[in-house]
Scaffold this motif. Structure first.
Motif, PDB file in Angstrom:
ATOM      1  N   LEU A  68     -32.224 -30.328 -44.011  1.00 38.48           N
ATOM      2  CA  LEU A  68     -32.616 -28.914 -44.010  1.00 38.48           C
ATOM      3  C   LEU A  68     -31.389 -28.020 -44.128  1.00 38.48           C
ATOM      4  O   LEU A  68     -31.371 -27.071 -44.929  1.00 38.48           O
ATOM      5  CB  LEU A  68     -33.406 -28.573 -42.745  1.00 38.48           C
ATOM      6  CG  LEU A  68     -33.850 -27.114 -42.635  1.00 38.48           C
ATOM      7  CD1 LEU A  68     -34.817 -26.748 -43.768  1.00 38.48           C
ATOM      8  CD2 LEU A  68     -34.491 -26.867 -41.270  1.00 38.48           C
ATOM      9  N   GLU A  69     -30.353 -28.338 -43.387  1.00 39.58           N
ATOM     10  CA  GLU A  69     -29.111 -27.560 -43.422  1.00 39.58           C
ATOM     11  C   GLU A  69     -28.472 -27.604 -44.818  1.00 39.58           C
ATOM     12  O   GLU A  69     -27.923 -26.618 -45.297  1.00 39.58           O
ATOM     13  CB  GLU A  69     -28.132 -28.110 -42.377  1.00 39.58           C
ATOM     14  CG  GLU A  69     -26.856 -27.309 -42.244  1.00 39.58           C
ATOM     15  CD  GLU A  69     -25.936 -27.914 -41.195  1.00 39.58           C
ATOM     16  OE1 GLU A  69     -24.737 -28.059 -41.483  1.00 39.58           O
ATOM     17  OE2 GLU A  69     -26.431 -28.245 -40.094  1.00 39.58           O
ATOM     18  N   PHE A  98     -40.012 -13.870 -47.692  1.00 39.93           N
ATOM     19  CA  PHE A  98     -40.575 -15.216 -47.537  1.00 39.93           C
ATOM     20  C   PHE A  98     -40.098 -15.836 -46.230  1.00 39.93           C
ATOM     21  O   PHE A  98     -39.134 -15.383 -45.618  1.00 39.93           O
ATOM     22  CB  PHE A  98     -40.146 -16.121 -48.699  1.00 39.93           C
ATOM     23  CG  PHE A  98     -38.660 -16.331 -48.770  1.00 39.93           C
ATOM     24  CD1 PHE A  98     -38.066 -17.416 -48.129  1.00 39.93           C
ATOM     25  CD2 PHE A  98     -37.846 -15.436 -49.443  1.00 39.93           C
ATOM     26  CE1 PHE A  98     -36.693 -17.595 -48.161  1.00 39.93           C
ATOM     27  CE2 PHE A  98     -36.472 -15.615 -49.495  1.00 39.93           C
ATOM     28  CZ  PHE A  98     -35.893 -16.689 -48.848  1.00 39.93           C
ATOM     29  N   THR A  99     -40.817 -16.885 -45.834  1.00 40.05           N
ATOM     30  CA  THR A  99     -40.387 -17.712 -44.703  1.00 40.05           C
ATOM     31  C   THR A  99     -40.364 -19.165 -45.176  1.00 40.05           C
ATOM     32  O   THR A  99     -41.080 -19.541 -46.109  1.00 40.05           O
ATOM     33  CB  THR A  99     -41.336 -17.596 -43.493  1.00 40.05           C
ATOM     34  OG1 THR A  99     -42.645 -18.003 -43.875  1.00 40.05           O
ATOM     35  CG2 THR A  99     -41.351 -16.166 -42.951  1.00 40.05           C
ATOM     36  N   ILE A 100     -39.519 -19.948 -44.532  1.00 41.17           N
ATOM     37  CA  ILE A 100     -39.415 -21.380 -44.800  1.00 41.17           C
ATOM     38  C   ILE A 100     -39.670 -22.102 -43.488  1.00 41.17           C
ATOM     39  O   ILE A 100     -39.022 -21.826 -42.486  1.00 41.17           O
ATOM     40  CB  ILE A 100     -38.005 -21.750 -45.323  1.00 41.17           C
ATOM     41  CG1 ILE A 100     -37.716 -21.078 -46.655  1.00 41.17           C
ATOM     42  CG2 ILE A 100     -37.858 -23.266 -45.436  1.00 41.17           C
ATOM     43  CD1 ILE A 100     -36.288 -21.255 -47.132  1.00 41.17           C
ATOM     44  N   GLU A 101     -40.630 -23.026 -43.511  1.00 40.47           N
ATOM     45  CA  GLU A 101     -40.943 -23.809 -42.320  1.00 40.47           C
ATOM     46  C   GLU A 101     -40.782 -25.286 -42.652  1.00 40.47           C
ATOM     47  O   GLU A 101     -41.425 -25.804 -43.558  1.00 40.47           O
ATOM     48  CB  GLU A 101     -42.384 -23.520 -41.874  1.00 40.47           C
ATOM     49  CG  GLU A 101     -42.776 -24.262 -40.626  1.00 40.47           C
ATOM     50  CD  GLU A 101     -44.231 -23.976 -40.237  1.00 40.47           C
ATOM     51  OE1 GLU A 101     -44.827 -24.859 -39.588  1.00 40.47           O
ATOM     52  OE2 GLU A 101     -44.759 -22.915 -40.597  1.00 40.47           O
ATOM     53  N   HIS A 102     -39.903 -25.950 -41.923  1.00 41.02           N
ATOM     54  CA  HIS A 102     -39.607 -27.363 -42.147  1.00 41.02           C
ATOM     55  C   HIS A 102     -40.629 -28.230 -41.411  1.00 41.02           C
ATOM     56  O   HIS A 102     -40.885 -28.041 -40.228  1.00 41.02           O
ATOM     57  CB  HIS A 102     -38.187 -27.663 -41.649  1.00 41.02           C
ATOM     58  CG  HIS A 102     -37.794 -29.101 -41.752  1.00 41.02           C
ATOM     59  ND1 HIS A 102     -37.091 -29.748 -40.768  1.00 41.02           N
ATOM     60  CD2 HIS A 102     -38.011 -30.032 -42.715  1.00 41.02           C
ATOM     61  CE1 HIS A 102     -36.880 -31.007 -41.121  1.00 41.02           C
ATOM     62  NE2 HIS A 102     -37.435 -31.197 -42.295  1.00 41.02           N
ATOM     63  N   ASN A 103     -41.192 -29.204 -42.108  1.00 37.66           N
ATOM     64  CA  ASN A 103     -42.029 -30.218 -41.478  1.00 37.66           C
ATOM     65  C   ASN A 103     -41.085 -31.330 -41.034  1.00 37.66           C
ATOM     66  O   ASN A 103     -40.658 -32.143 -41.841  1.00 37.66           O
ATOM     67  CB  ASN A 103     -43.073 -30.756 -42.460  1.00 37.66           C
ATOM     68  CG  ASN A 103     -43.911 -31.870 -41.862  1.00 37.66           C
ATOM     69  OD1 ASN A 103     -43.592 -32.441 -40.818  1.00 37.66           O
ATOM     70  ND2 ASN A 103     -44.995 -32.200 -42.529  1.00 37.66           N
ATOM     71  N   ALA A 104     -40.766 -31.355 -39.756  1.00 33.37           N
ATOM     72  CA  ALA A 104     -39.727 -32.251 -39.238  1.00 33.37           C
ATOM     73  C   ALA A 104     -40.228 -33.641 -38.857  1.00 33.37           C
ATOM     74  O   ALA A 104     -39.484 -34.420 -38.268  1.00 33.37           O
ATOM     75  CB  ALA A 104     -39.057 -31.595 -38.028  1.00 33.37           C
ATOM     76  N   VAL A 148     -43.262 -22.909 -47.887  1.00 36.69           N
ATOM     77  CA  VAL A 148     -42.744 -21.593 -48.247  1.00 36.69           C
ATOM     78  C   VAL A 148     -43.902 -20.634 -48.273  1.00 36.69           C
ATOM     79  O   VAL A 148     -44.909 -20.880 -48.958  1.00 36.69           O
ATOM     80  CB  VAL A 148     -42.053 -21.621 -49.640  1.00 36.69           C
ATOM     81  CG1 VAL A 148     -41.598 -20.234 -50.027  1.00 36.69           C
ATOM     82  CG2 VAL A 148     -40.891 -22.613 -49.643  1.00 36.69           C
ATOM     83  N   SER A 149     -43.783 -19.552 -47.519  1.00 37.31           N
ATOM     84  CA  SER A 149     -44.815 -18.527 -47.489  1.00 37.31           C
ATOM     85  C   SER A 149     -44.183 -17.199 -47.844  1.00 37.31           C
ATOM     86  O   SER A 149     -43.306 -16.723 -47.132  1.00 37.31           O
ATOM     87  CB  SER A 149     -45.454 -18.445 -46.094  1.00 37.31           C
ATOM     88  OG  SER A 149     -46.032 -19.683 -45.745  1.00 37.31           O
ATOM     89  N   ALA A 150     -44.652 -16.625 -48.941  1.00 34.48           N
ATOM     90  CA  ALA A 150     -44.155 -15.310 -49.348  1.00 34.48           C
ATOM     91  C   ALA A 150     -44.974 -14.246 -48.642  1.00 34.48           C
ATOM     92  O   ALA A 150     -46.166 -14.418 -48.392  1.00 34.48           O
ATOM     93  CB  ALA A 150     -44.264 -15.149 -50.855  1.00 34.48           C
ATOM     94  N   LYS A 151     -44.302 -13.148 -48.321  1.00 31.00           N
ATOM     95  CA  LYS A 151     -45.018 -12.027 -47.703  1.00 31.00           C
ATOM     96  C   LYS A 151     -45.735 -11.267 -48.813  1.00 31.00           C
ATOM     97  O   LYS A 151     -45.286 -11.232 -49.957  1.00 31.00           O
ATOM     98  CB  LYS A 151     -44.019 -11.133 -46.986  1.00 31.00           C
ATOM     99  CG  LYS A 151     -43.329 -11.865 -45.839  1.00 31.00           C
ATOM    100  CD  LYS A 151     -42.254 -11.053 -45.202  1.00 31.00           C
ATOM    101  CE  LYS A 151     -41.567 -11.885 -44.118  1.00 31.00           C
ATOM    102  NZ  LYS A 151     -40.359 -11.257 -43.624  1.00 31.00           N
ATOM    103  N   GLY A 152     -46.880 -10.700 -48.463  1.00 32.41           N
ATOM    104  CA  GLY A 152     -47.667 -10.016 -49.483  1.00 32.41           C
ATOM    105  C   GLY A 152     -48.421 -11.040 -50.318  1.00 32.41           C
ATOM    106  O   GLY A 152     -48.647 -12.170 -49.900  1.00 32.41           O
ATOM    107  N   ASN A 153     -48.760 -10.654 -51.518  1.00 33.42           N
ATOM    108  CA  ASN A 153     -49.522 -11.533 -52.401  1.00 33.42           C
ATOM    109  C   ASN A 153     -48.904 -11.515 -53.785  1.00 33.42           C
ATOM    110  O   ASN A 153     -49.425 -10.862 -54.689  1.00 33.42           O
ATOM    111  CB  ASN A 153     -50.990 -11.102 -52.434  1.00 33.42           C
ATOM    112  CG  ASN A 153     -51.865 -12.092 -53.152  1.00 33.42           C
ATOM    113  OD1 ASN A 153     -51.486 -13.248 -53.304  1.00 33.42           O
ATOM    114  ND2 ASN A 153     -53.027 -11.653 -53.590  1.00 33.42           N
TER     115      ASN A 153
END
Length: 184
Positions: A141-142, A161-167, A177-182
């Motif tokens: 991830l780093e 956007f946000t990034i969430e690691h599946n650890a 990856v989730s972008a804000k808005g649409n």
């Protein structure tokens, strides 16, 4: 580790906005129709409807596979680039992101669908399909996050956007990856 990692064999998945309308038989026909006139070298289309939590329909190519994928119990388009790529990791990540979004757009515009797919351009999964290259841990991830963030910043804006690691160490390296808005 950041300089030593040469990302290869990665996937992008963009999720369907209308998964209940997805008809695997329509996908099979549409993807099969792509084979003769494609600039890519496609080999076959396979029906995997019997598989739970995996591909549903897959267009198998020499360099890339496209599939209607239900992994994680969420339907979407999985873009699986299989051959080694040249360039920086940032260039390769960008190329893959553009690739999946282009294919998603092509599918949305495809006349062969009675139930047209609609994709959420800001709801993505990035997967490195090689545990040898990218073990699923904090070190990977780093190493990956700075270059991934550069590409996503260009696509969605610095705070878009946000990034969430599946650890989970039993899984391949992947981030949601989730972008804000649409975004379109």
């Amino acid at each position: 580790m950041a300089n030593a990692m040469d990302l290869q064999h990665f996937n992008w998945k963009v999720y369907l906005d209308n998964p209940a309308e997805a008809e695997p038989d329509e996908w099979f026909k549409v993807l099969n129709d792509w084979i003769p006139d494609a600039p890519e070298i496609f080999i076959d289309v396979a029906d995997y409807k019997h598989v739970q939590d995996g591909p549903v329909v897959i267009l198998v190519g020499h360099y890339v596979n496209y599939s209607l994928d239900a992994t994680g119990r969420r339907l979407g388009l999985l873009y699986d680039y299989k051959h080694p790529l040249e360039g920086s990791n940032e260039d390769k990540i960008k190329s893959g992101l553009l690739g999946v979004l282009r294919v998603a757009k092509r599918l949305e515009d495809e006349a062969g669908f009675k139930h047209k797919p609609k994709f959420k351009a800001g709801d993505l999964r990035f997967i490195v399909n090689s545990r040898a290259i990218a073990p699923n841990g904090p070190e990977t991830l780093e190493a990956v996050k700075p270059e991934l963030a550069k590409v996503l910043t260009k696509a969605f804006g610095a705070d878009g956007f946000t990034i969430e690691h599946n650890a989970d160490p039993r899984q391949r390296f992947m981030v949601q990856v989730s972008a804000k808005g649409n975004p379109s």
